[in-house]
Design a protein around this motif. Sequence first.
Motif, PDB file in Angstrom:
ATOM      1  N   ALA A  86      50.611  37.617  41.531  1.00  0.00           N
ATOM      2  CA  ALA A  86      50.072  38.500  40.499  1.00  0.00           C
ATOM      3  C   ALA A  86      50.451  37.955  39.134  1.00  0.00           C
ATOM      4  CB  ALA A  86      50.615  39.912  40.662  1.00  0.00           C
ATOM      5  N   GLU A  87      49.497  37.940  38.229  1.00  0.00           N
ATOM      6  CA  GLU A  87      49.714  37.421  36.876  1.00  0.00           C
ATOM      7  C   GLU A  87      49.221  38.430  35.849  1.00  0.00           C
ATOM      8  OE1 GLU A  87      47.275  34.330  34.182  1.00  0.00           O
ATOM      9  OE2 GLU A  87      48.095  33.455  36.024  1.00  0.00           O
ATOM     10  N   LEU A  88      50.062  38.728  34.864  1.00  0.00           N
ATOM     11  CA  LEU A  88      49.656  39.542  33.723  1.00  0.00           C
ATOM     12  C   LEU A  88      49.372  38.619  32.550  1.00  0.00           C
ATOM     13  CD1 LEU A  88      52.140  42.576  33.821  1.00  0.00           C
ATOM     14  CD2 LEU A  88      49.698  42.587  34.379  1.00  0.00           C
ATOM     15  N   GLY A  89      48.230  38.815  31.889  1.00  0.00           N
ATOM     16  CA  GLY A  89      47.874  38.004  30.742  1.00  0.00           C
ATOM     17  C   GLY A  89      48.383  38.594  29.444  1.00  0.00           C
ATOM     18  N   ALA A  90      48.133  37.895  28.359  1.00  0.00           N
ATOM     19  CA  ALA A  90      48.571  38.352  27.041  1.00  0.00           C
ATOM     20  C   ALA A  90      47.895  39.663  26.671  1.00  0.00           C
ATOM     21  CB  ALA A  90      48.263  37.286  25.994  1.00  0.00           C
ATOM     22  N   SER A  91      48.655  40.545  26.031  1.00  0.00           N
ATOM     23  CA  SER A  91      48.120  41.868  25.714  1.00  0.00           C
ATOM     24  C   SER A  91      47.106  41.820  24.584  1.00  0.00           C
ATOM     25  CB  SER A  91      49.258  42.819  25.339  1.00  0.00           C
ATOM     26  OG  SER A  91      49.834  42.452  24.097  1.00  0.00           O
ATOM     27  N   GLY A  92      47.302  40.923  23.620  1.00  0.00           N
ATOM     28  CA  GLY A  92      46.378  40.825  22.493  1.00  0.00           C
ATOM     29  C   GLY A  92      46.536  41.915  21.465  1.00  0.00           C
ATOM     30  N   THR A  93      47.569  42.750  21.590  1.00  0.00           N
ATOM     31  CA  THR A  93      47.756  43.845  20.638  1.00  0.00           C
ATOM     32  C   THR A  93      48.721  43.492  19.513  1.00  0.00           C
ATOM     33  OG1 THR A  93      49.584  44.787  21.920  1.00  0.00           O
ATOM     34  CG2 THR A  93      47.351  45.512  22.485  1.00  0.00           C
ATOM     35  N   GLY A  94      49.474  42.408  19.686  1.00  0.00           N
ATOM     36  CA  GLY A  94      50.475  42.064  18.681  1.00  0.00           C
ATOM     37  C   GLY A  94      51.753  42.838  18.821  1.00  0.00           C
ATOM     38  N   GLY A  95      51.844  43.676  19.868  1.00  0.00           N
ATOM     39  CA  GLY A  95      53.060  44.452  20.070  1.00  0.00           C
ATOM     40  C   GLY A  95      54.188  43.584  20.573  1.00  0.00           C
ATOM     41  N   ASP A 153      54.283  51.964  25.744  1.00  0.00           N
ATOM     42  CA  ASP A 153      55.227  52.211  24.649  1.00  0.00           C
ATOM     43  C   ASP A 153      55.299  51.046  23.676  1.00  0.00           C
ATOM     44  OD1 ASP A 153      55.775  54.615  25.855  1.00  0.00           O
ATOM     45  OD2 ASP A 153      57.581  53.903  26.890  1.00  0.00           O
ATOM     46  N   ASP A 154      55.164  49.827  24.197  1.00  0.00           N
ATOM     47  CA  ASP A 154      55.264  48.641  23.342  1.00  0.00           C
ATOM     48  C   ASP A 154      53.919  47.978  23.055  1.00  0.00           C
ATOM     49  OD1 ASP A 154      58.103  48.720  23.143  1.00  0.00           O
ATOM     50  OD2 ASP A 154      58.246  47.829  25.149  1.00  0.00           O
ATOM     51  N   PHE A 155      52.958  48.152  23.973  1.00  0.00           N
ATOM     52  CA  PHE A 155      51.715  47.389  23.841  1.00  0.00           C
ATOM     53  C   PHE A 155      50.464  48.267  23.832  1.00  0.00           C
ATOM     54  CE2 PHE A 155      54.940  44.878  26.066  1.00  0.00           C
ATOM     55  CZ  PHE A 155      55.082  43.847  25.159  1.00  0.00           C
ATOM     56  N   GLY A 156      50.616  49.580  23.717  1.00  0.00           N
ATOM     57  CA  GLY A 156      49.477  50.466  23.619  1.00  0.00           C
ATOM     58  C   GLY A 156      48.870  50.801  24.969  1.00  0.00           C
ATOM     59  N   ASP A 157      47.894  51.724  24.945  1.00  0.00           N
ATOM     60  CA  ASP A 157      47.265  52.212  26.174  1.00  0.00           C
ATOM     61  C   ASP A 157      46.109  51.340  26.643  1.00  0.00           C
ATOM     62  OD1 ASP A 157      48.897  54.477  26.515  1.00  0.00           O
ATOM     63  OD2 ASP A 157      47.783  55.548  24.960  1.00  0.00           O
ATOM     64  N   GLY A 158      45.811  50.275  25.918  1.00  0.00           N
ATOM     65  CA  GLY A 158      44.685  49.436  26.279  1.00  0.00           C
ATOM     66  C   GLY A 158      44.942  48.628  27.544  1.00  0.00           C
ATOM     67  N   PRO A 159      43.879  48.044  28.111  1.00  0.00           N
ATOM     68  CA  PRO A 159      44.019  47.293  29.362  1.00  0.00           C
ATOM     69  C   PRO A 159      44.743  45.967  29.160  1.00  0.00           C
ATOM     70  CG  PRO A 159      41.785  47.104  28.525  1.00  0.00           C
ATOM     71  CD  PRO A 159      42.482  48.108  27.647  1.00  0.00           C
ATOM     72  N   VAL A 160      45.407  45.526  30.209  1.00  0.00           N
ATOM     73  CA  VAL A 160      46.092  44.241  30.246  1.00  0.00           C
ATOM     74  C   VAL A 160      45.393  43.372  31.290  1.00  0.00           C
ATOM     75  CG1 VAL A 160      48.279  43.068  30.743  1.00  0.00           C
ATOM     76  CG2 VAL A 160      48.283  45.286  29.573  1.00  0.00           C
ATOM     77  N   PRO A 161      45.125  42.109  30.987  1.00  0.00           N
ATOM     78  CA  PRO A 161      44.465  41.242  31.974  1.00  0.00           C
ATOM     79  C   PRO A 161      45.346  41.054  33.218  1.00  0.00           C
ATOM     80  CG  PRO A 161      44.350  40.275  29.771  1.00  0.00           C
ATOM     81  CD  PRO A 161      45.311  41.422  29.696  1.00  0.00           C
ATOM     82  N   LEU A 162      44.736  41.232  34.388  1.00  0.00           N
ATOM     83  CA  LEU A 162      45.415  41.052  35.667  1.00  0.00           C
ATOM     84  C   LEU A 162      44.687  39.988  36.480  1.00  0.00           C
ATOM     85  CD1 LEU A 162      47.401  41.917  37.980  1.00  0.00           C
ATOM     86  CD2 LEU A 162      45.645  43.608  38.640  1.00  0.00           C
ATOM     87  N   THR A 163      45.430  39.035  37.015  1.00  0.00           N
ATOM     88  CA  THR A 163      44.861  38.003  37.880  1.00  0.00           C
ATOM     89  C   THR A 163      45.609  37.990  39.202  1.00  0.00           C
ATOM     90  OG1 THR A 163      44.256  36.618  35.985  1.00  0.00           O
ATOM     91  CG2 THR A 163      44.345  35.551  38.134  1.00  0.00           C
ATOM     92  N   LEU A 164      44.868  38.016  40.292  1.00  0.00           N
ATOM     93  CA  LEU A 164      45.444  37.913  41.629  1.00  0.00           C
ATOM     94  C   LEU A 164      44.995  36.593  42.252  1.00  0.00           C
ATOM     95  CD1 LEU A 164      44.866  41.505  43.073  1.00  0.00           C
ATOM     96  CD2 LEU A 164      46.988  40.566  42.131  1.00  0.00           C
ATOM     97  N   ARG A 165      45.962  35.824  42.719  1.00  0.00           N
ATOM     98  CA  ARG A 165      45.667  34.565  43.410  1.00  0.00           C
ATOM     99  C   ARG A 165      46.009  34.756  44.883  1.00  0.00           C
ATOM    100  NH1 ARG A 165      44.875  30.712  39.379  1.00  0.00           N
ATOM    101  NH2 ARG A 165      45.588  31.454  37.314  1.00  0.00           N
ATOM    102  N   VAL A 166      44.994  34.706  45.720  1.00  0.00           N
ATOM    103  CA  VAL A 166      45.141  35.004  47.142  1.00  0.00           C
ATOM    104  C   VAL A 166      44.885  33.734  47.943  1.00  0.00           C
ATOM    105  CG1 VAL A 166      44.302  36.399  49.072  1.00  0.00           C
ATOM    106  CG2 VAL A 166      44.412  37.392  46.772  1.00  0.00           C
ATOM    107  N   ARG A 167      45.805  33.412  48.844  1.00  0.00           N
ATOM    108  CA  ARG A 167      45.665  32.232  49.692  1.00  0.00           C
ATOM    109  C   ARG A 167      45.832  32.654  51.161  1.00  0.00           C
ATOM    110  NH1 ARG A 167      46.702  26.585  49.189  1.00  0.00           N
ATOM    111  NH2 ARG A 167      47.458  26.848  47.040  1.00  0.00           N
ATOM    112  N   LEU A 168      44.982  32.108  52.024  1.00  0.00           N
ATOM    113  CA  LEU A 168      45.088  32.305  53.470  1.00  0.00           C
ATOM    114  C   LEU A 168      45.249  30.944  54.124  1.00  0.00           C
ATOM    115  CD1 LEU A 168      42.308  34.979  54.047  1.00  0.00           C
ATOM    116  CD2 LEU A 168      44.765  35.333  54.266  1.00  0.00           C
ATOM    117  N   ASP A 169      46.371  30.744  54.798  1.00  0.00           N
ATOM    118  CA  ASP A 169      46.633  29.485  55.488  1.00  0.00           C
ATOM    119  C   ASP A 169      46.581  29.686  56.994  1.00  0.00           C
ATOM    120  OD1 ASP A 169      46.894  28.128  53.152  1.00  0.00           O
ATOM    121  OD2 ASP A 169      49.066  27.821  53.278  1.00  0.00           O
ATOM    122  N   GLY A 170      46.089  28.674  57.700  1.00  0.00           N
ATOM    123  CA  GLY A 170      46.047  28.727  59.154  1.00  0.00           C
ATOM    124  C   GLY A 170      44.684  29.139  59.669  1.00  0.00           C
TER     125      GLY A 170
END
Length: 421
Positions: free
Chosen positions: A251-260, A335-352
């Motif tokens: 799971a990856e959270l991206g930059a908020s872009g709010t300047g907080g 509280d620090d970055f506002g109520d706006g959305p934060v970018p979320l990235t999921l990297r899913v791997r299936l082996d076998g």
Amino acid sequence: MTLASVMVLGPAGVLPGQAAVAGEAAEGAGAYAFAGDARRVDGAASTAESVPLEPGRTYRSTLPASGTVYYRLELDGATSAYASATAVPPAGRTASVIDGVKVSVQDGEGRSCDVDTASFGAAGSRHPVAAWVMREISPRRSLCQEAGTYYLSVERVDPDGASSSPGPWETELTVVSEPPAEKADATSAPKEWNSAPPQPLPGKPERRSGGAGFARAVPVGQGVWKDDIRPGQTLFYKVPVDWGQQLYATAELGASGTGGSGYTAAALDLDLYNPVRGHVVDVGVGYDGGRKEQSLTPLPPVAYANRYAAVRQTGAMRFAGSYYLVAHLSAAVADDFGDGPVPLTLRVRLDGAAQDGPGYAGESVPPGVFTVTEEDREAVAEDTGDDAVFRALAVGGIGTGTALLAGLGVWALAARRRTVP
């Protein structure tokens, strides 16, 4: 037919997808989508007054702020049964970190068969959490093997703790039965498997909007998936994992872009649940407004014999089917970055490579819950984003009306798949 004449077909003059999005936004970021066919039942204050729960059905109930509620299970002496309780607390910015839901199953004489607890954890943010218990038929067990009446109990963990919500919680209950294997196989868990974490899957993210509950979980497979998540929101995805396959997720959270500025130690909580909504493992991601990522602990390949492991985390990887990735962004991030959305990235791997299953001597209830079907694979391959209709409008060389109707067809199919529990 003109574009304007089609546009007015939806309520309030908008497309159905837009209306659904607006409705979900109005319910709040933390709203949970219960299964559409969930039956309303009341938990009892004693086992004597408990109502029965049937395998294969989903139920909606209420958990009081204090005290234990009971439900009845009528079980045979051949099939294993798995019960899960998803607690849905009311919206709130804070919560007791140890509060949550505790479930247990006991036989008719009051002897405990299994117990499990799920809490809000370090995030201290109210969100749906699920705990599971089993009545397992196993040569390694002596108790709870007979046919008869069993009782499922559900209670709060810390209702009197600091910041705990004083009111009742809604709950979603499920019961699944698993038939025995046709022939006895290994009676111990695999001792060796690849536990080295791989590199997170690279590639350009594809947008896939998460669902608001287990029943509305959006299918994803191996790949890189992106969405936006708001403080207090929980997103649900499901990944078909076949026998012999290993699941990895980052799971990856991206930059908020709010300047907080600031830091939330447990901003994102990523949980993995198995096909019966049994908790497997979780990981927390701290956040300071910049890009941050964490990966789930490597897990063994899905195998029937995993049930014999001493560690519950390994034992949870006991069957194939849809595994759930559940991402929650702590309300404290606002509280620090506002109520706006934060970018979320999921990297899913299936082996076998997929392998044959154990060969069940019967059918699970509900049917097919421990298999990966062609329909599951097709659902993963499809684009379920609501923006498909708008992309259809941009296709060159196609009339506006034709393109819109094609887009509406895609939207309708996606919506239908999302509402199937």
